[in-house]
Motif scaffolding. Structure first.
Motif: not given
Length: 165
Positions: A46-48, A50-58, A145-159
């Motif tokens: 979900s964090s990834i 969110n990153l993709i969605q946030a990067s598509t602003s018009e 902040q969104l990159f930080d959340r993504a990194a945390t979620q990736i780390q948690d998923t890997l763990a």
């Protein structure tokens, strides 16, 4: 003004071409670590999304501020990690080639970060530097902040996947 936007268009075109080559460097670096980003299947986080969605602003101010946030992260991570032996030893070549491509000190002319910031300022409806700066700062902080959340979620998923293994 016409000259600025003409030069900006050329700069954005060049940046797009460079980012395409940077994407290939990202894939090559992953492959060097034994990760095939083109064929391996990874969970959609979900964090990834969110990153993709946030990067598509018009909104061009938000869009270019977002790009500036990404470049800020890329330049800072590269400046640190490209010179961190504990990190670069993970790569058989001993080099993080994607990071080297983002080292701000190796750019000729303005960096992508500087160009993105200039474009965000140019599109901002206000001429007040404090208002423009506050908007850009808020957008860039949100990106980080969104990159930080993504990194945390990736780390948690890997763990979690290591626990299952």
């Amino acid at each position: 003004m016409k000259t600025f936007f003409s030069e900006a268009r050329d700069a954005v075109r060049e940046m797009k071409e460079e980012e395409g080559s940077h994407a290939l460097l990202w894939v090559a670096g992953a492959k060097e670590l034994g990760i095939d980003l083109n064929t391996d299947h990874y969970p959609q986080l979900s964090s990834i999304e969110n990153l993709i969605q946030a990067s598509t602003s018009e909104d061009p101010v938000e869009f270019f501020s977002w790009l500036a946030g990404v470049e800020y992260l890329a330049e800072e991570l590269s400046a640190y990690l490209c010179h961190a032996p504990a990190f670069t030893r993970a790569f058989p070549s001993g080099r993080w080639i994607w990071g080297e491509a983002h080292n701000a000190h190796d750019h000729h002319g303005p960096s992508h970060l500087e160009i993105d910031e200039d474009l965000a300022r140019a599109y901002h409806p206000s001429n007040d530097p404090e208002i423009v700066g506050a908007t850009m700062t808020a957008n860039i902080r949100r990106c980080i902040q969104l990159f930080d959340r993504a990194a945390t979620q990736i780390q948690d998923t890997l763990a979690q996947s290591e626990k299952v293994s």
